[in-house]
Design a protein around this motif. Structure first.
Motif, PDB file in Angstrom:
ATOM      1  N   MET A  40     -49.650  90.064  41.652  1.00 18.43           N
ATOM      2  CA  MET A  40     -49.792  91.408  41.077  1.00 18.43           C
ATOM      3  C   MET A  40     -50.393  91.292  39.679  1.00 18.43           C
ATOM      4  O   MET A  40     -49.988  90.437  38.891  1.00 18.43           O
ATOM      5  CB  MET A  40     -48.438  92.102  41.021  1.00 18.43           C
ATOM      6  N   ARG A  41     -51.366  92.135  39.366  1.00 15.60           N
ATOM      7  CA  ARG A  41     -51.961  92.151  38.023  1.00 15.60           C
ATOM      8  C   ARG A  41     -51.116  93.054  37.125  1.00 15.60           C
ATOM      9  O   ARG A  41     -50.941  94.235  37.415  1.00 15.60           O
ATOM     10  CB  ARG A  41     -53.400  92.659  38.061  1.00 15.60           C
ATOM     11  N   VAL A  42     -50.593  92.472  36.049  1.00 12.45           N
ATOM     12  CA  VAL A  42     -49.663  93.188  35.181  1.00 12.45           C
ATOM     13  C   VAL A  42     -50.175  93.178  33.748  1.00 12.45           C
ATOM     14  O   VAL A  42     -50.541  92.118  33.209  1.00 12.45           O
ATOM     15  CB  VAL A  42     -48.261  92.557  35.232  1.00 12.45           C
ATOM     16  N   LEU A  43     -50.190  94.350  33.139  1.00 13.92           N
ATOM     17  CA  LEU A  43     -50.521  94.478  31.721  1.00 13.92           C
ATOM     18  C   LEU A  43     -49.210  94.459  30.945  1.00 13.92           C
ATOM     19  O   LEU A  43     -48.351  95.322  31.165  1.00 13.92           O
ATOM     20  CB  LEU A  43     -51.267  95.777  31.465  1.00 13.92           C
ATOM     21  N   LEU A  95     -50.818 103.288  30.602  1.00 15.16           N
ATOM     22  CA  LEU A  95     -50.741 103.113  32.051  1.00 15.16           C
ATOM     23  C   LEU A  95     -51.990 103.643  32.745  1.00 15.16           C
ATOM     24  O   LEU A  95     -52.520 102.999  33.667  1.00 15.16           O
ATOM     25  CB  LEU A  95     -49.493 103.812  32.603  1.00 15.16           C
ATOM     26  N   ASP A  96     -52.491 104.792  32.308  1.00 16.08           N
ATOM     27  CA  ASP A  96     -53.713 105.341  32.905  1.00 16.08           C
ATOM     28  C   ASP A  96     -54.880 104.369  32.742  1.00 16.08           C
ATOM     29  O   ASP A  96     -55.653 104.140  33.680  1.00 16.08           O
ATOM     30  CB  ASP A  96     -54.067 106.681  32.259  1.00 16.08           C
ATOM     31  N   ARG A  97     -55.006 103.792  31.550  1.00 14.55           N
ATOM     32  CA  ARG A  97     -56.104 102.853  31.312  1.00 14.55           C
ATOM     33  C   ARG A  97     -55.889 101.582  32.127  1.00 14.55           C
ATOM     34  O   ARG A  97     -56.852 101.017  32.674  1.00 14.55           O
ATOM     35  CB  ARG A  97     -56.195 102.514  29.823  1.00 14.55           C
ATOM     36  N   ALA A  98     -54.652 101.133  32.221  1.00 20.67           N
ATOM     37  CA  ALA A  98     -54.361  99.923  32.990  1.00 20.67           C
ATOM     38  C   ALA A  98     -54.735 100.107  34.459  1.00 20.67           C
ATOM     39  O   ALA A  98     -55.365  99.232  35.067  1.00 20.67           O
ATOM     40  CB  ALA A  98     -52.884  99.564  32.863  1.00 20.67           C
ATOM     41  N   LEU A  99     -54.364 101.230  35.040  1.00 27.09           N
ATOM     42  CA  LEU A  99     -54.689 101.484  36.442  1.00 27.09           C
ATOM     43  C   LEU A  99     -56.200 101.595  36.639  1.00 27.09           C
ATOM     44  O   LEU A  99     -56.741 101.138  37.650  1.00 27.09           O
ATOM     45  CB  LEU A  99     -53.990 102.761  36.917  1.00 27.09           C
ATOM     46  N   ALA A 100     -56.885 102.194  35.670  1.00 29.21           N
ATOM     47  CA  ALA A 100     -58.342 102.313  35.759  1.00 29.21           C
ATOM     48  C   ALA A 100     -59.014 100.946  35.708  1.00 29.21           C
ATOM     49  O   ALA A 100     -60.115 100.769  36.244  1.00 29.21           O
ATOM     50  CB  ALA A 100     -58.868 103.198  34.633  1.00 29.21           C
ATOM     51  N   LEU A 101     -58.337  99.976  35.084  1.00 31.90           N
ATOM     52  CA  LEU A 101     -58.870  98.614  34.983  1.00 31.90           C
ATOM     53  C   LEU A 101     -58.352  97.728  36.112  1.00 31.90           C
ATOM     54  O   LEU A 101     -58.453  96.495  36.041  1.00 31.90           O
ATOM     55  CB  LEU A 101     -58.504  98.014  33.629  1.00 31.90           C
ATOM     56  N   ASP A 102     -57.782  98.343  37.139  1.00 25.46           N
ATOM     57  CA  ASP A 102     -57.302  97.643  38.341  1.00 25.46           C
ATOM     58  C   ASP A 102     -56.058  96.800  38.110  1.00 25.46           C
ATOM     59  O   ASP A 102     -55.793  95.853  38.862  1.00 25.46           O
ATOM     60  CB  ASP A 102     -58.411  96.767  38.949  1.00 25.46           C
TER      61      ASP A 102
END
Length: 364
Positions: free
Chosen positions: A1-4, A111-118
């Motif tokens: 899983m890709r996690v920020l 979170l919005d930016r993280a999801l946009a960056l996959d």
């Protein structure tokens, strides 16, 4: 899983990021630059967004062995947190900027930016737990360390946000987190916790508000309207405040007075006895539900301040309003604060207090 991993520069977020990496996730660290002018950042560990913090976060990421970036969210933070803080005080309300930051910045903008960056999820060092249920609902629960529990300021998170969130420290006491940071070789292991409002450099909230709102002199009165003193601005007061009133006159029972009400329109601050602070019910708006919206009357517990005690209540939801009745009167309930509802350790949701009903007023 890709996690920020949101890395503030403190020990908690560093250990949270390390745990996510150790669990096998593809982790990237990010520090949020929240000040418009870096020269205005605090020195030392008074806040959570200083220049020193960004350097500490980068060093921690290097030790963990993960990529690290700094995201500039200063404009978003100023609009959604700082300006909201000032405008709420100008309206005679008492806001919680950490709660607003979690809602608008950390779990909305980030979170919005993280999801946009996959990325699949965001991990933070908050002390709270997420429990996955058999029916696919992610529940937000209190941390096991009651002294560090931060579920109150996370009560604004929606189910969709919780589905993309990790709180790796929720099951660990703070003392063990520091010991783990030491074992991992993280230089922030002994770094002091931040306690103050991060955007108020000297910790002087009245001074900060006066600078932004100016002086607006008015009267300090008792519940009967008798003038007891004067003030330089209603924004210097919060409901329940006892110190700094400078009126030199005790209540009728000879005991200290407390702020009962703040009215910016006529620049009046009303004070009274501790007994006059007692509240029997409140009405709140802008509810945010961590799971499905409740459809029935609730007999649950409520928390009214970040580190306040739980109190038993009956809550009824009517559209965009939440009506809360206390089983026993409680004190120092201020408009602008959040009321967070709990079913045991589970967070049901949060709403912003608009009005209160005082016991003394009902018996007058």
């Amino acid at each position: 899983m890709r996690v920020l991993a949101a890395m503030s520069g403190g020990v908690d977020s560093a250990v949270a990021a390390a745990r996510m990496a150790e669990a096998g996730h593809d982790v990237v660290g990010v520090h949020l630059a929240l000040s418009r002018n870096p020269q205005s950042y605090r020195s030392g560990a008074r806040g959570c967004c200083t220049i020193e913090d960004s350097r500490d976060a980068r060093r921690a990421a290097d030790v963990i062995g993960i990529p690290f970036y700094v995201w500039d969210l200063a404009e978003r933070f100023h609009a959604d947190v700082v300006e909201d803080f000032v405008s709420e005080y100008a309206a005679g309300r008492t806001p919680n900027p950490c709660l607003r930051c979690n809602e608008k910045v950390k779990f909305s903008a980030v979170l919005d930016r993280a999801l946009a960056l996959d990325f699949d999820a965001v991990a933070t060092g908050h002390y709270a737990r997420i429990v996955d249920t058999a029916d696919g609902v992610r529940e937000l629960h209190r941390a096991v360390d009651p002294a560090k529990d931060q579920s109150y300021v996370l009560g604004v998170l929606t189910q969709e946000q919780l589905k993309h969130a990790f709180f790796p420290l929720g099951d660990t006491p703070k003392t063990e987190v520091r010991a783990e940071a030491e074992r991992r070789g993280l230089s922030v292991a002994a770094k002091p916790d931040s306690h103050d409002i991060c955007f108020i450099a000297d910790g002087n909230t009245p001074g900060f508000l006066s600078k932004h709102l100016g002086e607006a002199p008015g009267d300090i009165v008792d519940a009967q309207g008798n003038k007891l003193g004067e003030h330089q601005g209603t924004h210097g007061f919060t409901v329940g405040q006892r110190k700094g009133l400078k009126i030199g006159t005790p209540a009728a029972d000879g005991k200290p007075r407390f702020v009962l009400d703040i009215s910016p329109v006529d620049r009046t601050v009303t004070v009274g006895s501790r007994a006059e602070l007692a509240v029997s019910s409140l009405t709140a708006s802008k509810p945010r539900w961590c799971g499905p919206e409740p459809r029935e009357e609730l007999h649950v517990k409520a928390q009214l301040r970040a580190h306040g005690e739980q109190v038993a209540v009956t809550a009824r939801i009517e559209g965009d309003q939440v009506h809360v009745r206390f089983d026993e009167p409680t004190s120092a309930v201020a408009p602008g604060q959040a009321v967070v509802l709990y079913d045991g350790t589970r967070v049901i949701g949060s709403a912003t207090i608009d009005t209160v009903s005082r016991v003394a007023a009902q018996h007058a």
